[in-house]
Design an enzyme around this catalytic site. Structure first.
Site: not given
Lengths: 244, 244
Positions: B52, B110
Site C-alpha cells: 500500500d 511483516y
C-alpha cells in the site's frame, strides 16, 4: 521566577544548527517561537551547546525562565503541539535558579552512526554516514583508545588559534558493531569545534591504512590540523547525552 | 535467458505502493527505469507483492529476465547508482528459469513498528506509528496468539467478497518491546488486503479495552469487517521477509 530544564530531541537535517542566526532557520528560533506561544510571553532559551548544520540530537537540554504557572506535563504537550515533526520535547523539570543548560554542563556524550555496507540504507538517509569499505572494528577500537585521557586536541579542531585552550578530557570512546550498523560513543568534559567529526574522520583514515593508530599520540602533540584525518560528515553525528 | 532474483529495501513514503499505476508514482516504475538503464533494454519486473501507499519494505524480492551478461555485483552497483535515496538494491542472484518472485513465494513476514511514548520520535516520522496510550504487552501478546493457526480472516480484510478464499495460515505473531519501541512480527502463508493493518488495529482496540481478547475467535467466525478494529496506519508497516 521559575527556571525550567527541558530535554528535547531533533533531527537536524532541515536546520542550520541549534543557535539562532540571521537569514537561516535554526532549531533555537523554531523552539523559541513554540515555547513563547505556550508560555504566553517571548522567551530566549539557553541551549546546552551549539550544533552544526545537519547534526542531530537524541537529548538536547535547554533552560528557560518564566513566571508562567503551567505544569511541566502541560508544557511538554503544549509545545509538542506546535513543533514540526523533526523536533520533540521529551522532558521538562523544575530546576534550581542557578541552573544554566550551558554553564552547568560538566560533560557530554556524542554518538556517530555509520551504515557500513555496499548498499545504502533507505531508512537512514541523513541519519547515518554510508561507508562502503570493510571496517576493521578491532583496529578502530585500538585507535579510538588513544584519544581517551587528557590531551591537547588542537590537531582535531577546525578553527584553532593559539590563544584558545585546546586541552580536553575524553572519558570514553567506544565502537559498537551490530550487523552493518556501527555506533561510536564519545564521552568527554567538552569538545572543540568539529572535534568529534575530525576524530571520526581520523579513525576512518586509520581503518583505510592512511594514518597509523600508533601515530595518533604524535599527531596530538603536533597541534597541526593537517596531520589529522578528514572531517566526517555532519549527518552521522548526534548529541546523545548531557551531564550536569 | 537469465532470471535474476533481486532483493531490495525501500522507504514507501513517497510512493503509491509497489505496483505500477497510471498517474501515480510507484516503486515499480522507478525501479524498472533504473534497471532498464543498467541492462540496456526495457524490462518489466515481477514483484513479490503489492504494498500500500506509504508501506515500507526491509526486504522486497523481484525477478527480472535478461540476456545481459552483467555480473550480479555490477548489477547491484549500477542500479543503486541510478536509484533515489529511498530505494536500495541489497542482493542479486541467478535464479532457476521457473522462479517467479510472486508465484514461487510460500510465505511472508511483516513487521509493524510503534513508537509508544507521550512525545513523538523526530527520527521516525513516516517510519513508525506514534501511539501515546499505555501499552499492555502481556495482554496484546495474549490476544495476538489467537490469530496463530489456520482461520478465515474475512473479518480482517478491507475488500471482502464472498467469492474470495479468505482462509490463511498465520505461523507466528510476536510482540517485542524495547524501551518505547514496539515491534510486531507476523509470519504467514499469505495475507488479505489490509489484513495485517486490521489485525494490528484490532490488537490496539484490545489494548484500549474496546475489544476483548477472548472475543477474537468469534470475530473471525463472524466474517464481518465491522466487528474487527480500525485499520492501523500504513507508515508503521514493513514487508520484512519473503520465503521461497
Amino acid at each position: 521566577m521559575r527556571n525550567l530544564k527541558v530535554l528535547m530531541a531533533y533531527k537536524g537535517t532541515a536546520y542550520h544548527g541549534f543557535q539562532r542566526q540571521d537569514n537561516a532557520i535554526t532549531v533555537q528560533e523554531v523552539v523559541e517561537k513554540c515555547v513563547s506561544k505556550v508560555l504566553n510571553h517571548n522567551v530566549v532559551i539557553n541551549g546546552c551547546s551549539r550544533t552544526d548544520t545537519g547534526v542531530h540530537a537524541n537529548n538536547y537540554c535547554f533552560s528557560v525562565l518564566t513566571d508562567s504557572i503551567i505544569p511541566p506535563r502541560n508544557f511538554i504537550r503544549g509545545v509538542n503541539g506546535h513543533l514540526p515533526a523533526d523536533i520533540s520535547i521529551l522532558e521538562c523539570d523544575e530546576a534550581a535558579p542557578e541552573f544554566h543548560a550551558r554553564f552547568s554542563c560538566i560533560g557530554k556524550e556524542y554518538e556517530y552512526r555509520i551504515h557500513n555496507s555496499e548498499s545504502k540504507n533507505p531508512f537512514e538517509t541523513d541519519l547515518s554516514y554510508h561507508y562502503r569499505r570493510p571496517f576493521d572494528a578491532d583496529l578502530v577500537r585500538y585507535a579510538a583508545k588513544k584519544f581517551i585521557g587528557t590531551h591537547n586536541f588542537a590537531s582535531f579542531c577546525s578553527n584553532y588559534n593559539e590563544k584558545q585552550d585546546t586541552v580536553r578530557t575524553i572519558y570514553d570512546f567506544s565502537v559498537e558493531i551490530n550487523g552493518d550498523s556501527v555506533k561510536m560513543l564519545v564521552k568527554g568534559n567538552g569538545f572543540l569545534y568539529n572535534m568529534i567529526r575530525i576524530m571520526v574522520g581520523t579513525l576512518l583514515a586509520v581503518n583505510e591504512g592512511n594514518i597509523k593508530a600508533d601515530d595518533l599520540e604524535s599527531i596530538m602533540k603536533a597541534k597541526n590540523r593537517q596531520l589529522a584525518g578528514r572531517t566526517a560528515a555532519a549527518h552521522g553525528l548526534y548529541l546523545n547525552r548531557i551531564f550536569y
